[in-house]
Design an enzyme around this catalytic site. Structure first.
Site, PDB file in Angstrom:
ATOM      1  N   ILE A   1     -13.785  20.086  15.175  1.00 40.21           N
ATOM      2  CA  ILE A   1     -14.084  18.727  15.640  1.00 40.21           C
ATOM      3  C   ILE A   1     -15.036  18.085  14.641  1.00 40.21           C
ATOM      4  O   ILE A   1     -16.181  18.510  14.515  1.00 40.21           O
ATOM      5  CB  ILE A   1     -14.727  18.738  17.050  1.00 40.21           C
ATOM      6  CG1 ILE A   1     -13.802  19.439  18.052  1.00 40.21           C
ATOM      7  CG2 ILE A   1     -15.034  17.316  17.502  1.00 40.21           C
ATOM      8  CD1 ILE A   1     -14.443  19.701  19.401  1.00 40.21           C
ATOM      9  N   ARG A   2     -14.565  17.095  13.915  1.00 42.68           N
ATOM     10  CA  ARG A   2     -15.376  16.443  12.879  1.00 42.68           C
ATOM     11  C   ARG A   2     -16.106  17.492  12.054  1.00 42.68           C
ATOM     12  O   ARG A   2     -17.312  17.391  11.791  1.00 42.68           O
ATOM     13  CB  ARG A   2     -16.380  15.472  13.514  1.00 42.68           C
ATOM     14  CG  ARG A   2     -15.741  14.260  14.138  1.00 42.68           C
ATOM     15  CD  ARG A   2     -16.774  13.358  14.780  1.00 42.68           C
ATOM     16  NE  ARG A   2     -17.774  12.934  13.806  1.00 42.68           N
ATOM     17  CZ  ARG A   2     -19.000  12.563  14.137  1.00 42.68           C
ATOM     18  NH1 ARG A   2     -19.392  12.558  15.391  1.00 42.68           N
ATOM     19  NH2 ARG A   2     -19.847  12.174  13.207  1.00 42.68           N
TER      20      ARG A   2
ATOM     21  N   CYS B   1     -20.487  24.529  13.362  1.00 46.47           N
ATOM     22  CA  CYS B   1     -20.288  23.130  12.983  1.00 46.47           C
ATOM     23  C   CYS B   1     -21.594  22.506  12.470  1.00 46.47           C
ATOM     24  O   CYS B   1     -22.023  22.786  11.367  1.00 46.47           O
ATOM     25  CB  CYS B   1     -19.674  22.365  14.156  1.00 46.47           C
ATOM     26  SG  CYS B   1     -18.862  20.822  13.662  1.00 46.47           S
TER      27      CYS B   1
ATOM     28  N   GLU C   1     -16.986  28.443  21.014  1.00 44.09           N
ATOM     29  CA  GLU C   1     -17.385  28.283  22.411  1.00 44.09           C
ATOM     30  C   GLU C   1     -16.373  27.463  23.211  1.00 44.09           C
ATOM     31  O   GLU C   1     -16.428  27.442  24.440  1.00 44.09           O
ATOM     32  CB  GLU C   1     -18.784  27.648  22.492  1.00 44.09           C
ATOM     33  CG  GLU C   1     -18.860  26.161  22.191  1.00 44.09           C
ATOM     34  CD  GLU C   1     -18.850  25.786  20.713  1.00 44.09           C
ATOM     35  OE1 GLU C   1     -19.049  24.595  20.405  1.00 44.09           O
ATOM     36  OE2 GLU C   1     -18.636  26.681  19.855  1.00 44.09           O
TER      37      GLU C   1
ATOM     38  N   ARG D   1     -19.954  17.495   4.748  1.00 42.74           N
ATOM     39  CA  ARG D   1     -20.006  17.003   6.129  1.00 42.74           C
ATOM     40  C   ARG D   1     -18.747  16.219   6.479  1.00 42.74           C
ATOM     41  O   ARG D   1     -18.148  15.589   5.623  1.00 42.74           O
ATOM     42  CB  ARG D   1     -21.215  16.077   6.326  1.00 42.74           C
ATOM     43  CG  ARG D   1     -22.535  16.770   6.227  1.00 42.74           C
ATOM     44  CD  ARG D   1     -23.688  15.817   6.475  1.00 42.74           C
ATOM     45  NE  ARG D   1     -23.691  15.424   7.877  1.00 42.74           N
ATOM     46  CZ  ARG D   1     -23.998  14.209   8.305  1.00 42.74           C
ATOM     47  NH1 ARG D   1     -24.314  13.263   7.466  1.00 42.74           N
ATOM     48  NH2 ARG D   1     -23.987  13.946   9.593  1.00 42.74           N
TER      49      ARG D   1
ATOM     50  N   HIS E   1     -15.514  25.700  16.502  1.00 37.78           N
ATOM     51  CA  HIS E   1     -16.232  25.823  17.778  1.00 37.78           C
ATOM     52  C   HIS E   1     -15.672  26.967  18.621  1.00 37.78           C
ATOM     53  O   HIS E   1     -14.820  26.751  19.478  1.00 37.78           O
ATOM     54  CB  HIS E   1     -16.094  24.517  18.571  1.00 37.78           C
ATOM     55  CG  HIS E   1     -16.852  23.375  17.986  1.00 37.78           C
ATOM     56  ND1 HIS E   1     -18.144  23.068  18.350  1.00 37.78           N
ATOM     57  CD2 HIS E   1     -16.500  22.467  17.042  1.00 37.78           C
ATOM     58  CE1 HIS E   1     -18.555  22.013  17.669  1.00 37.78           C
ATOM     59  NE2 HIS E   1     -17.581  21.634  16.859  1.00 37.78           N
TER      60      HIS E   1
ATOM     61  N   GLY F   1     -22.771  19.494  17.071  1.00 37.56           N
ATOM     62  CA  GLY F   1     -23.364  18.236  17.523  1.00 37.56           C
ATOM     63  C   GLY F   1     -23.585  17.342  16.323  1.00 37.56           C
ATOM     64  O   GLY F   1     -22.750  17.290  15.431  1.00 37.56           O
ATOM     65  N   GLU F   2     -24.719  16.693  16.271  1.00 37.68           N
ATOM     66  CA  GLU F   2     -25.075  15.821  15.152  1.00 37.68           C
ATOM     67  C   GLU F   2     -26.202  16.479  14.375  1.00 37.68           C
ATOM     68  O   GLU F   2     -27.348  16.501  14.832  1.00 37.68           O
ATOM     69  CB  GLU F   2     -25.515  14.446  15.669  1.00 37.68           C
ATOM     70  CG  GLU F   2     -24.420  13.658  16.368  1.00 37.68           C
ATOM     71  CD  GLU F   2     -23.372  13.126  15.407  1.00 37.68           C
ATOM     72  OE1 GLU F   2     -23.648  13.064  14.186  1.00 37.68           O
ATOM     73  OE2 GLU F   2     -22.273  12.788  15.874  1.00 37.68           O
ATOM     74  N   SER F   3     -25.909  16.982  13.187  1.00 37.28           N
ATOM     75  CA  SER F   3     -26.919  17.718  12.411  1.00 37.28           C
ATOM     76  C   SER F   3     -28.121  16.843  12.070  1.00 37.28           C
ATOM     77  O   SER F   3     -29.264  17.321  12.080  1.00 37.28           O
ATOM     78  CB  SER F   3     -26.301  18.288  11.131  1.00 37.28           C
ATOM     79  OG  SER F   3     -25.768  17.249  10.324  1.00 37.28           O
TER      80      SER F   3
END
EC number: 4.3.3.6
Length: 194
Positions: free
Chosen positions: A133-134, A79, A171, A106, A169, A47-49
């Site tokens: 992903i990113r 991630c 998952e 990052r 990821h 997600g967004e850390s």
């Protein structure tokens, strides 16, 4: 067994689906009182850390989670979760949980267009699918950290004591090997429980 899944932001539902598939109970961690539940492990999702770190502090969950990890609670961080655990973030003074002696870079592969899929070797598991992903990668790992996966000469998987941190990821892929490895760690009687 009961796994805590940080459910403040990011890809937590996908992790819950894997736990469902493996027949493992979980508790969504959304507020401080959720941490009163007996946990055998915790998942920090992608997600967004920055957002996750901010919410952990605002909801007064930060210190409790940090202490439980430092006391031996097994953690799987994917991630953004890897960034939350890292002692240092390259070109950024932000500190989050800082329980893992690594420096992360990052968005190391660029923005969304830098996302990719590959299959590569993970120590002890053989070749597994990896969706990035990113994603961050590990710019530096201290000698006591076990490097478990390298893709394109970049460290994308590490393990340290009770912590598994990966850039990709698991998952989102069919393989459940990473989650199974984490759950084995959660079953270990040698791990100190908080």
């Amino acid at each position: 067994m009961n796994i805590g899944v940080l459910a403040l932001q990011g890809a937590f539902i996908e992790h819950e689906k894997v736990l469902d598939k493996l027949g493992v109970d979980y508790t969504e961690l959304r507020q401080k009182s959720d941490l009163d539940t007996k946990l055998d492990g915790i998942i920090l999702p992608g997600g967004e850390s920055t957002v996750q770190g901010k919410l952990l502090r605002e909801l007064d969950m930060f210190e409790n989670i940090k202490e439980q990890i430092e006391d031996g609670l097994p953690v799987l961080a994917t991630c953004a979760g890897m960034i939350l655990l890292a002692k240092d973030i390259e070109d950024d003074d932000t500190k989050h949980l800082s329980t893992l002696p690594i420096t992360v870079k990052r968005n190391a592969y660029g923005r969304q267009l830098g996302s990719f899929y590959t299959e590569s070797d993970y120590e002890g598991l053989g070749e597994i699918p990896m969706t990035f992903i990113r994603a961050p990668f590990v710019a530096e790992a201290k000698p006591e950290v076990d490097v478990t996966a390298v893709v394109n000469d970049n460290i994308v998987g590490v393990e340290y004591k009770n912590q598994i941190a990966i850039s990709f990821h698991p998952e989102l892929d069919e393989s459940t090997k990473i989650h199974e490895r984490f759950l084995k760690m959660c079953e270990s009687p040698t791990v100190a429980q908080a």
